[in-house]
Design a protein around this motif. Structure first.
Motif, short mmCIF file in Angstrom:
data_model
loop_
_atom_site.label_atom_id
_atom_site.label_comp_id
_atom_site.label_asym_id
_atom_site.label_seq_id
_atom_site.Cartn_x
_atom_site.Cartn_y
_atom_site.Cartn_z
N ARG A 171 -4.75 -1.40 -7.29
CA ARG A 171 -4.55 -1.76 -5.89
C ARG A 171 -5.70 -2.62 -5.37
N PHE A 196 1.14 -6.63 5.35
CA PHE A 196 1.79 -6.01 4.19
C PHE A 196 1.81 -4.51 4.42
N VAL A 198 2.92 -1.18 2.65
CA VAL A 198 3.32 -0.66 1.34
C VAL A 198 3.37 0.86 1.38
N TRP A 234 5.08 0.80 -3.49
CA TRP A 234 3.93 0.49 -4.35
C TRP A 234 4.35 -0.02 -5.72
N TYR A 237 5.33 -3.54 -5.39
CA TYR A 237 4.15 -4.37 -5.09
C TYR A 237 3.40 -4.73 -6.38
#
Length: 274
Positions: A171, A196, A198, A234, A237
């Motif tokens: 991340r 963003f 998430v 996630w 992403y």
């Protein structure tokens, strides 16, 4: 562990991910090693070969002397050729040979970690003959190993560890590159903001702000009037950012509010790993 405090987090994340890889591939029968993964051109065997090869380089082992075939369509850059060498040299290794070498390499690396007494800013070998600090090397091995653990999980249909220590290292690395994606690659206009949002096992909200000169910065504060808000889970992403999937293939997993044209430009430029 005698690892320096600034290296410990990366050492722990790497250990968690590489042990998960060993657990995943240990029971595989020969044919399962040939399964395709989300990593372009690489099978399960290839990913394990890559992990072994990169850890051998961390140990200071000499690189293999090997000529690559000319028909590897996924090898399209000097960096890719560098990475492919450790993979192609093991393409005909059997399952027992693969698991044995992985286990032996893990033992050697664990010993290296226990005895690590170098400063985090010590310069060590990096791909293509470059140099990097020891801290960056540890960080990138934690990142790379976790992403490849997830490649294997996807290929073998064994999901898990989306919130393990390596996920948080990943991340942070991906977020570090996000401002450039928005401001430079996608060309977000000056004095704008992109949010963003998430969710999932690793949850975060970040705002990329573009200043009057077109430079991007990122922070954790929400924007009152973002030009666009992009929401996703996630897993989506990291898969988008690591080039494992294109946004067009997962339209149901990406939500866009605001400027759709800018959002499409951002998602086109989203993959930041080579």
């Amino acid at each position: 562990m005698t690892v320096h405090p600034s290296l410990q987090n990366y050492a722990d994340a790497w250990t968690h991910a590489v042990e998960a890889i060993a657990e995943l591939v240990g029971p595989l029968v020969e044919g399962e090693w040939n399964r395709a993964t989300p990593c372009p051109g690489w099978s399960v065997r290839d990913i394990v070969s890559h992990v072994i090869g990169m850890e051998c380089e961390m140990l200071g082992d000499p690189r293999p002397i090997h000529s690559l075939p000319r028909d590897l369509y996924h090898v399209q850059s000097e960096f890719a050729r560098y990475m492919e060498m450790q993979v192609d040299v093991r393409r005909h290794h059997t399952a027992p040979e693969m698991t044995s070498e992985l286990e032996y390499t893990m033992i050697r690396r664990a010993r290296q970690l226990r005895n690590e007494n170098r400063s985090p800013d010590t310069l060590v070998r990096a791909p293509l003959g470059a140099e990097q600090t020891l801290e960056l090397a540890y960080r990138m091995r934690a990142f790379d190993t976790w992403v490849h653990e997830q490649d294997l999980r996807y290929a073998l249909n064994k999901p898990g560890n989306l919130d393990s220590p390596g996920a948080y290292v990943t991340r942070d690395i991906l977020l570090q590159r996000l401002a450039k994606v928005v401001a430079k690659e996608a060309g977000a206009p000056a004095n704008s903001a992109v949010v963003f949002d998430v969710g999932g096992p690793v949850e975060f909200l970040r705002t990329v702000r573009v200043d009057p000169d077109g430079r991007g910065s990122i922070d954790g504060s929400p924007s009152l009037g973002p030009l666009v808000t992009i929401g996703m889970d996630w897993e989506t992403y990291y898969r988008l950012a690591c080039g494992r999937v294109r946004a067009a293939a997962v339209p149901d997993r990406v939500k866009v509010d605001g400027d759709t044209e800018l959002a499409e430009a951002i998602l086109r430029a989203f993959a930041v790993t080579p």
